[in-house]
Design an enzyme around this catalytic site. Structure first.
Site, mmCIF file in Angstrom:
data_model
loop_
_atom_site.group_PDB
_atom_site.id
_atom_site.type_symbol
_atom_site.label_atom_id
_atom_site.label_comp_id
_atom_site.label_asym_id
_atom_site.label_seq_id
_atom_site.Cartn_x
_atom_site.Cartn_y
_atom_site.Cartn_z
ATOM 1 C CG ASP A 182 -1.627 -1.289 1.470
ATOM 2 O OD1 ASP A 182 -2.394 -1.678 0.582
ATOM 3 O OD2 ASP A 182 -1.406 -1.907 2.534
ATOM 4 C CG ASP A 207 -5.984 -1.384 -0.778
ATOM 5 O OD1 ASP A 207 -6.687 -1.495 -1.793
ATOM 6 O OD2 ASP A 207 -5.899 -2.271 0.097
ATOM 7 C CG ASP A 210 -5.027 -2.211 3.750
ATOM 8 O OD1 ASP A 210 -6.082 -2.282 4.408
ATOM 9 O OD2 ASP A 210 -4.494 -3.208 3.218
ATOM 10 C CG ASN A 245 -7.242 -5.859 -2.224
ATOM 11 O OD1 ASN A 245 -7.050 -5.868 -1.027
ATOM 12 N ND2 ASN A 245 -7.465 -6.985 -2.895
ATOM 13 C CE LYS A 250 -8.450 -3.139 1.279
ATOM 14 N NZ LYS A 250 -7.547 -4.328 1.239
ATOM 15 C CB ALA A 397 -23.950 26.593 3.230
ATOM 16 C CG ASP A 399 -18.288 25.239 -2.222
ATOM 17 O OD1 ASP A 399 -19.197 26.023 -1.880
ATOM 18 O OD2 ASP A 399 -17.264 25.593 -2.840
ATOM 19 C CD GLU A 404 -16.175 26.103 0.773
ATOM 20 O OE1 GLU A 404 -16.954 27.082 0.851
ATOM 21 O OE2 GLU A 404 -16.573 24.910 0.762
#
Length: 508
Positions: A182, A207, A210, A245, A250, A397, A399, A404
């Site tokens: 990973d 990954d 992980d 994977n 994950k 507010a 996003d 943002e």
């Protein structure tokens, strides 16, 4: 209601990371371990410097390639008030190259606590590039881990409360099955309270992150402002095989499908991964996702649908964005203002869906590069369409998604008044005062003038309103210091503080 926080900190706590008059130690690829370790007579190996260094001291690595054949093992620890620093020297970039190492051997193994490691590349290790096993309260900053034969950086053996900041991990692959490497592994018997900020993970054969557990349970990990992309592939972009994977984040999982990894993801981005962008993987812990974005992950951008059997555990998903409109979220989730609840969205909602620049060089301070990918287009309906979850926002507010719009002048977003340090110069005690429009997680840290991190002055959640922090400087050495204040990972203030034992207090 306004809240007042006043914290008195003793000088022994405040003298963090150690204010030491001892000379630092230097290491260079052209040095010798028979040298004295000064800048003009540097050591050759990190191991030699580690035998010499004490809590509160610094080891500087000069730039260049260190060709290494064995694991660098670090078991010595600093203290909460005096970290040991392992830093690249100034703007130089040291590369720890373990290509001569035996397969299955780790590059750097850190079991010590209270280390701050910054500005170093670790590559070609026979196993993990860096393994933190049993070490707590370490800071790993602006480092890169690549082409190692297992996960670039792994936390295990109970390692807890470590911070990984502004690091990259990529092109890591573990022959022969290519099923475990990973970018960042927070898994197996890892401890709790580990924190990632501003990191990238790409083209690792397994990954991006992980959190799979075996040997521990009910631990927590927080990941903020991080990107995971193109995982499950080799460096050349080809599929790493059936064992790879290929998930972006994950969040957990275990052999018996019962263990709990409490995962918090904020402002994270997952795209072009071989499998899922954000994956539950049978995790039974709480999972919180705020303002995350997913696109073009082959199986699904979000797959979090296995029911949690412990009633105290919750799945919370708010302000998240799914460009493919394929999120798979269980009915038990607490959801609010996610794109799939509000709209069917497309590429026209974004400034760009071109990934150019996502691998670009980091800024000089180590922060992520500026990109336009997955930023909302001007005037888009998802701007200001979210709900307040305690993250900074610029309009009426938040996003939707991880970026943002027009988030500038964060100090003005958070503060209604100038941040004041008084008295300054300081003789005995100093107060930091500001008024916050919004609360959040506050980190106030002290640095010396070389930029060396000295100590967290405060690291806790605070409420909106007036905020005052009073600290004891009475026994501090005279000199100039820098206090930096972050809220929710965003810098809102940086001020200079002069300690003068005989000066007259002056209001800033």
């Amino acid at each position: 209601m306004k809240y007042l926080i006043s914290i008195l900190i003793s000088v022994l706590i405040f003298l963090s990371h150690g204010i030491s008059s001892a000379q630092p130690y230097y290491v260079s690829p052209s040095g010798s371990d028979s040298n004295t370790g000064t800048i003009s007579s540097p050591f050759l190996t990190i191991g030699k410097a580690v035998t010499k260094v004490s809590a509160g001291q610094t080891i500087y690595l000069r730039g260049g390639t260190y060709n290494l054949t064995s694991t660098i093992t670090i078991s010595k620890s600093g203290t909460a008030s005096a970290y040991i620093n392992l830093f690249a020297y100034q703007s130089e970039r040291p590369v720890l190259n373990f290509s001569g190492q035996a397969f299955g051997s780790r590059g750097v193994q850190l079991s010590g606590s209270y280390w701050h490691v910054k500005g170093i590349d670790i590559t070609m290790a026979g196993d993990n590039g860096l393994y933190i096993g049993g070490g707590n309260y370490n800071v790993i900053e602006y480092c890169s881990f690549y082409r190692n034969k297992d996960s670039g950086l792994q936390l295990g053996s109970g390692s807890a409360y470590d911070t990984i900041r502004n690091c990259d991990s990529y092109f890591n692959a573990d022959p022969t099955d290519y099923g475990d490497a990973d970018g960042f592994a927070v898994k197996m018997d890892v401890g709790t309270g580990n924190y990632f900020y501003g990191c990238r993970s790409w083209r690792n054969c397994d990954d991006g992150w992980d959190g799979y557990l075996r040997g521990t349970d009910d631990v927590s990990t927080t990941i903020v402002n991080c990107w995971a992309f193109e995982n499950g592939y080799f460096e050349d972009g080809t599929d790493a095989g059936v064992n790879a994977n290929g998930n972006g984040f994950k969040m957990g999982g275990s052999d018996d499908k019962t263990l709990k990894h409490n995962f918090t993801l904020k402002q994270c981005l997952a795209f072009n991964n071989k499998a899922k962008g954000f994956d539950q993987n049978n995790n039974q812990g709480s999972m919180t996702l705020y303002n995350c974005s997913g696109y073009n992950n082959i199986v699904a951008n979000y797959r979090i649908k296995t029911t949690l059997t412990d009633a105290s555990k919750k799945l919370i998903v708010k302000n998240c964005l799914d460009l493919d409109n394929d999120a798979e979220i269980g009915s038990f989730a607490i959801q609010e203002k996610n794109s799939w609840l509000l709209y069917t969205i497309g590429s026209s909602d974004f400034v760009s869906v071109d990934t150019s620049g996502v691998r670009a060089r980091r800024k000089s301070d180590g922060s992520l590069p500026d990109i336009t990918y997955m930023h909302l287009a001007p005037g888009d309906r998802m701007i200001d369409a979210g709900v307040n979850v305690g993250l900074p926002y610029a309009g009426s507010a938040p996003d939707l998604g991880c970026f943002e719009t027009n988030l500038t002048g964060v100090d003005k977003i958070y503060s209604t008044s100038e941040i004041v340090y008084y008295p300054n110069p300081v003789i005995s005690t100093m107060t930091i005062h500001m008024e916050l429009l919004r609360g959040g997680h506050c980190e106030a840290a002290l640095f010396d003038m070389s930029g060396r991190f000295m100590r967290m002055i405060i690291d806790e959640d605070i409420e909106p309103g007036e905020f005052s922090l009073t600290s004891d400087f009475s026994d501090m050495k005279d000199g100039l210091y820098i206090c930096r204040i972050n809220i929710n990972g965003v810098r809102i203030a940086s001020g200079k503080i002069m300690k003068m034992g005989t000066s007259t207090p002056v209001m800033k």
